[in-house]
Design a protein around this motif. Structure first.
Motif, PDB file in Angstrom:
ATOM      1  N   ILE A 324      32.946  40.146  15.873  1.00 13.11           N
ATOM      2  CA  ILE A 324      34.021  41.150  15.758  1.00 13.11           C
ATOM      3  C   ILE A 324      33.749  41.935  14.471  1.00 13.11           C
ATOM      4  CG2 ILE A 324      36.524  41.529  15.598  1.00 13.11           C
ATOM      5  CD1 ILE A 324      36.799  38.519  16.455  1.00 13.11           C
ATOM      6  N   GLU A 325      33.573  43.242  14.583  1.00 16.51           N
ATOM      7  CA  GLU A 325      33.328  44.050  13.373  1.00 16.51           C
ATOM      8  C   GLU A 325      34.655  44.224  12.624  1.00 16.51           C
ATOM      9  OE1 GLU A 325      30.399  44.771  12.346  1.00 16.51           O
ATOM     10  OE2 GLU A 325      29.310  44.253  14.169  1.00 16.51           O
ATOM     11  N   PRO A 326      34.610  44.243  11.263  1.00 13.11           N
ATOM     12  CA  PRO A 326      35.862  44.425  10.519  1.00 13.11           C
ATOM     13  C   PRO A 326      36.519  45.768  10.855  1.00 13.11           C
ATOM     14  CG  PRO A 326      33.947  44.314   9.032  1.00 13.11           C
ATOM     15  CD  PRO A 326      33.439  44.099  10.417  1.00 13.11           C
ATOM     16  N   ARG A 327      37.798  45.741  11.208  1.00 14.82           N
ATOM     17  CA  ARG A 327      38.476  46.954  11.686  1.00 14.82           C
ATOM     18  C   ARG A 327      38.551  48.022  10.603  1.00 14.82           C
ATOM     19  NH1 ARG A 327      44.046  46.305  14.672  1.00 14.82           N
ATOM     20  NH2 ARG A 327      44.072  48.532  14.306  1.00 14.82           N
ATOM     21  N   GLY A 328      38.114  49.203  10.963  1.00 11.30           N
ATOM     22  CA  GLY A 328      38.233  50.333  10.039  1.00 11.30           C
ATOM     23  C   GLY A 328      37.158  50.375   8.976  1.00 11.30           C
ATOM     24  N   CYS A 329      36.337  49.317   8.847  1.00 11.45           N
ATOM     25  CA  CYS A 329      35.302  49.306   7.799  1.00 11.45           C
ATOM     26  C   CYS A 329      34.234  50.334   8.163  1.00 11.45           C
ATOM     27  CB  CYS A 329      34.701  47.917   7.675  1.00 11.45           C
ATOM     28  SG  CYS A 329      33.263  47.866   6.591  1.00 11.45           S
ATOM     29  N   ARG A 330      33.865  51.186   7.214  1.00 12.73           N
ATOM     30  CA  ARG A 330      32.886  52.239   7.482  1.00 12.73           C
ATOM     31  C   ARG A 330      31.534  51.908   6.862  1.00 12.73           C
ATOM     32  NH1 ARG A 330      35.287  57.339   8.323  1.00 12.73           N
ATOM     33  NH2 ARG A 330      33.177  57.962   8.896  1.00 12.73           N
ATOM     34  N   CYS A 331      31.273  50.597   6.607  1.00  9.45           N
ATOM     35  CA  CYS A 331      30.004  50.219   5.964  1.00  9.45           C
ATOM     36  C   CYS A 331      28.794  50.830   6.669  1.00  9.45           C
ATOM     37  CB  CYS A 331      29.843  48.705   5.933  1.00  9.45           C
ATOM     38  SG  CYS A 331      30.666  47.923   4.557  1.00  9.45           S
ATOM     39  N   GLU A 354      37.520  42.042  -5.263  1.00 13.71           N
ATOM     40  CA  GLU A 354      38.196  40.736  -5.189  1.00 13.71           C
ATOM     41  C   GLU A 354      38.508  40.369  -3.737  1.00 13.71           C
ATOM     42  OE1 GLU A 354      39.328  43.224  -7.351  1.00 13.71           O
ATOM     43  OE2 GLU A 354      38.041  42.281  -8.864  1.00 13.71           O
ATOM     44  N   ASN A 355      38.838  41.372  -2.940  1.00 14.24           N
ATOM     45  CA  ASN A 355      39.148  41.152  -1.514  1.00 14.24           C
ATOM     46  C   ASN A 355      38.324  42.090  -0.652  1.00 14.24           C
ATOM     47  OD1 ASN A 355      41.311  39.145  -1.457  1.00 14.24           O
ATOM     48  ND2 ASN A 355      42.375  40.675  -2.711  1.00 14.24           N
ATOM     49  N   PRO A 356      37.029  41.838  -0.524  1.00 13.99           N
ATOM     50  CA  PRO A 356      36.188  42.781   0.215  1.00 13.99           C
ATOM     51  C   PRO A 356      36.428  42.712   1.722  1.00 13.99           C
ATOM     52  CG  PRO A 356      34.917  40.862  -0.482  1.00 13.99           C
ATOM     53  CD  PRO A 356      36.294  40.683  -1.050  1.00 13.99           C
ATOM     54  N   VAL A 357      36.485  43.882   2.348  1.00 15.88           N
ATOM     55  CA  VAL A 357      36.582  43.925   3.815  1.00 15.88           C
ATOM     56  C   VAL A 357      35.178  43.932   4.406  1.00 15.88           C
ATOM     57  CG1 VAL A 357      37.333  45.336   5.787  1.00 15.88           C
ATOM     58  CG2 VAL A 357      38.824  45.087   3.787  1.00 15.88           C
ATOM     59  N   GLY A 358      34.270  44.638   3.768  1.00 18.99           N
ATOM     60  CA  GLY A 358      32.896  44.721   4.262  1.00 18.99           C
ATOM     61  C   GLY A 358      31.903  44.353   3.170  1.00 18.99           C
ATOM     62  N   PRO A 359      30.643  44.162   3.548  1.00 22.10           N
ATOM     63  CA  PRO A 359      29.639  43.687   2.582  1.00 22.10           C
ATOM     64  C   PRO A 359      29.332  44.695   1.473  1.00 22.10           C
ATOM     65  CG  PRO A 359      28.597  44.309   4.637  1.00 22.10           C
ATOM     66  CD  PRO A 359      30.071  44.346   4.889  1.00 22.10           C
ATOM     67  N   CYS A 360      29.499  45.993   1.748  1.00 21.07           N
ATOM     68  CA  CYS A 360      29.141  46.984   0.709  1.00 21.07           C
ATOM     69  C   CYS A 360      30.044  46.867  -0.511  1.00 21.07           C
ATOM     70  CB  CYS A 360      29.217  48.405   1.266  1.00 21.07           C
ATOM     71  SG  CYS A 360      28.085  48.689   2.608  1.00 21.07           S
ATOM     72  N   MET A 361      31.190  46.166  -0.349  1.00 24.95           N
ATOM     73  CA  MET A 361      32.077  45.950  -1.495  1.00 24.95           C
ATOM     74  C   MET A 361      31.801  44.593  -2.142  1.00 24.95           C
ATOM     75  SD  MET A 361      34.359  47.475  -3.239  1.00 24.95           S
ATOM     76  CE  MET A 361      35.476  48.693  -2.564  1.00 24.95           C
ATOM     77  N   VAL A 362      31.000  43.749  -1.478  1.00 25.41           N
ATOM     78  CA  VAL A 362      30.740  42.402  -2.007  1.00 25.41           C
ATOM     79  C   VAL A 362      29.615  42.439  -3.027  1.00 25.41           C
ATOM     80  CG1 VAL A 362      29.861  40.110  -1.443  1.00 25.41           C
ATOM     81  CG2 VAL A 362      31.491  41.224   0.075  1.00 25.41           C
ATOM     82  N   SER A 363      28.495  42.963  -2.585  1.00 26.90           N
ATOM     83  CA  SER A 363      27.307  42.913  -3.414  1.00 26.90           C
ATOM     84  C   SER A 363      27.475  43.829  -4.617  1.00 26.90           C
ATOM     85  CB  SER A 363      26.117  43.383  -2.571  1.00 26.90           C
ATOM     86  OG  SER A 363      25.071  43.709  -3.437  1.00 26.90           O
ATOM     87  N   SER A 364      27.053  43.361  -5.780  1.00 23.65           N
ATOM     88  CA  SER A 364      27.181  44.201  -6.984  1.00 23.65           C
ATOM     89  C   SER A 364      26.355  45.465  -6.839  1.00 23.65           C
ATOM     90  CB  SER A 364      26.741  43.407  -8.204  1.00 23.65           C
ATOM     91  OG  SER A 364      25.423  42.943  -7.977  1.00 23.65           O
ATOM     92  N   GLU A 365      25.368  45.453  -5.934  1.00 27.33           N
ATOM     93  CA  GLU A 365      24.537  46.635  -5.751  1.00 27.33           C
ATOM     94  C   GLU A 365      24.893  47.385  -4.469  1.00 27.33           C
ATOM     95  OE1 GLU A 365      20.468  45.720  -6.507  1.00 27.33           O
ATOM     96  OE2 GLU A 365      20.942  45.282  -8.584  1.00 27.33           O
ATOM     97  N   GLY A 366      25.974  47.010  -3.845  1.00 26.81           N
ATOM     98  CA  GLY A 366      26.436  47.760  -2.677  1.00 26.81           C
ATOM     99  C   GLY A 366      27.065  49.073  -3.111  1.00 26.81           C
ATOM    100  N   SER A 367      27.005  50.072  -2.233  1.00 23.90           N
ATOM    101  CA  SER A 367      27.522  51.394  -2.594  1.00 23.90           C
ATOM    102  C   SER A 367      29.016  51.363  -2.895  1.00 23.90           C
ATOM    103  CB  SER A 367      27.283  52.383  -1.454  1.00 23.90           C
ATOM    104  OG  SER A 367      25.923  52.586  -1.303  1.00 23.90           O
ATOM    105  N   CYS A 368      29.775  50.631  -2.065  1.00 25.47           N
ATOM    106  CA  CYS A 368      31.225  50.632  -2.271  1.00 25.47           C
ATOM    107  C   CYS A 368      31.581  49.973  -3.601  1.00 25.47           C
ATOM    108  CB  CYS A 368      31.926  49.928  -1.108  1.00 25.47           C
ATOM    109  SG  CYS A 368      31.620  50.769   0.456  1.00 25.47           S
ATOM    110  N   ALA A 369      30.880  48.888  -3.939  1.00 24.57           N
ATOM    111  CA  ALA A 369      31.144  48.232  -5.226  1.00 24.57           C
ATOM    112  C   ALA A 369      30.781  49.168  -6.381  1.00 24.57           C
ATOM    113  CB  ALA A 369      30.355  46.934  -5.322  1.00 24.57           C
TER     114      ALA A 369
END
Ligand code: SF4
Ligand code: SF4
Length: 376
Positions: A324-331, A354-369
């Motif tokens: 199931i892909e995370p709803r609304g996540c635009r990763c 702190e509460n990532p919906v998708g991986p781009c917010m998890v990794s310190s080198e992700g774009s969202c982070a």
């Protein structure tokens, strides 16, 4: 260890400090910014495809000093971010098998799968250990013969040789409680997917420094030859990045499309043949599914039949829940450079580090982070 790290080790510390300080030198930076301004076409889009570049550009404020018509896009630069949900779910299924210990990098434990994450599984009592290299995982397996130790490998060519060496060593030692889940990928197929997508219109590529210490220039030549897209391999200090951009602007200005190396202190044209041979001995390429880009032939690695006993999926045949892909996540769109993270409705609302919906917010080198940290 990369060639760049190897070279750095050989230098006395004072020389190293002096030399590296040049790559933060404001005078040098100013000269490069002037060149960029003078050479830039009226409008162009440059894409970086390395998570470390994403962070360098954001941290040094390089976007803000680009000419008006120049857009800097972030592509699929972080291997954690591009790991498909299905792969995360497979790892979670492996972790639920009795007597299994999952060993992996810290970032991977926080990436949400369809219904869980490794961190949540650890909190629920499953065995998940954070390691810093596959060789640490190998050592853990030796020290815990009662456990089935699975190393979850993500990364591009920079880390693939280390996994290959760990598998080779496990075979030499006759280890029967060590396997690997391979989510490793290589860049060229993803680059081809991006430059051939007419909706993205990328004019030039800032190519990764670390990966290229292993691969050299050859895998990128098709960009120039088949697609007429210039590329420059560059390093990570502000002056490195500016130099790479200035070289790209010169190519665009002169109507050239070539692959060039700005990061000459780290990258040789032929790459690292020993590391490439280690990859080739243990792995064959296969179709890999990338988050945001889908399945790309030849862009992933599969353990060769001679080493199949070290393939975690072959050994354990995990039962994986429906994805199931995370709803609304635009990763996916962020990773293709189609949108910036701020265009995602979750950004800085329901999705934070702190509460990532998708991986781009998890990794310190992700774009969202990176956007969360520097452009909020
Ligand atoms: S966050 Fe980790 S996995 Fe992602 S690009 Fe950086 S070093 Fe690689
Ligand atoms: S802000 Fe969060 S939800 Fe949106 S694309 Fe980035 S990681 Fe996904």
């Amino acid at each position: 260890m990369s060639a760049a790290e190897g070279a750095a080790e050989a230098l006395p510390e004072n020389v190293l400090t002096r030399d590296l300080s040049q790559f933060k030198n404001p005078e040098l930076a100013k000269g490069l910014i002037d060149s960029i301004q003078a050479l830039a076409p009226e409008s162009c889009a440059l894409m970086e495809v390395c998570g470390t570049h994403t962070v360098s550009i954001a941290r040094a404020g390089i976007r803000a000093i680009m000419p008006e018509g120049t857009r800097l896009l972030s592509g699929p630069g972080c291997p954690v971010c591009v790991t498909a949900n299905r792969d995360i779910d497979t790892v979670i299924a492996l972790c639920r098998i009795p007597d299994v210990t999952i060993t992996t990098f810290g970032n991977m434990t926080r990436v949400p799968g369809s219904t869980s994450s490794l961190l949540a599984e650890k909190a629920a009592g499953r065995s998940v250990e954070i390691v810093y290299s596959p060789l640490d995982a190998l050592r853990y397996a030796q020290e815990h013969p009662e456990r089935q130790v699975i190393f979850v490998g993500v990364g591009f060519e920079t880390t693939t040789p280390l996994i290959a060496m760990a598998i080779r060593r496990a075979k030499q030692m006759g280890l029967t409680n060590f396997t690997v889940f391979v989510a490793h990928k290589n860049m060229p197929g993803a680059l081809e997917a991006i430059v051939s997508d007419p909706s993205l219109q990328v004019d030039a590529l800032i190519l990764p420094g670390h990966v290229s210490t292993i691969t050299g220039m050859a895998p990128y030549q098709f960009l120039a030859e088949r697609y007429g897209i210039p590329g420059v391999i560059t390093g990570f200090e502000p002056v490195d990045v500016l130099q790479g951009i200035a070289m790209l602007m010169r190519q665009l200005h002169e109507g050239r499309a070539e692959i060039e190396i700005a990061y000459t202190r780290g990258v040789r044209a032929e790459g690292n043949p020993v590391a490439l041979a280690a990859i080739d001995e243990v792995f064959e390429t296969c179709t890999a599914t990338w988050r945001g880009l889908g399945p790309i032939p030849g862009s992933g690695y599969h353990i060769r039949p001679e080493f199949a006993e070290f393939d975690a999926v072959e050994r354990f045949h995990p039962e994986v829940e429906p994805t199931i892909e995370p709803r609304g996540c635009r990763c996916g769109d962020v990773l293709r450079g189609a949108i910036t993270p701020k265009a995602c409705p979750h950004f800085n609302r329901s999705c934070t580090p702190e509460n990532p919906v998708g991986p781009c917010m998890v990794s310190s080198e992700g774009s969202c982070a990176a956007y969360y940290r520097y452009y909020r």
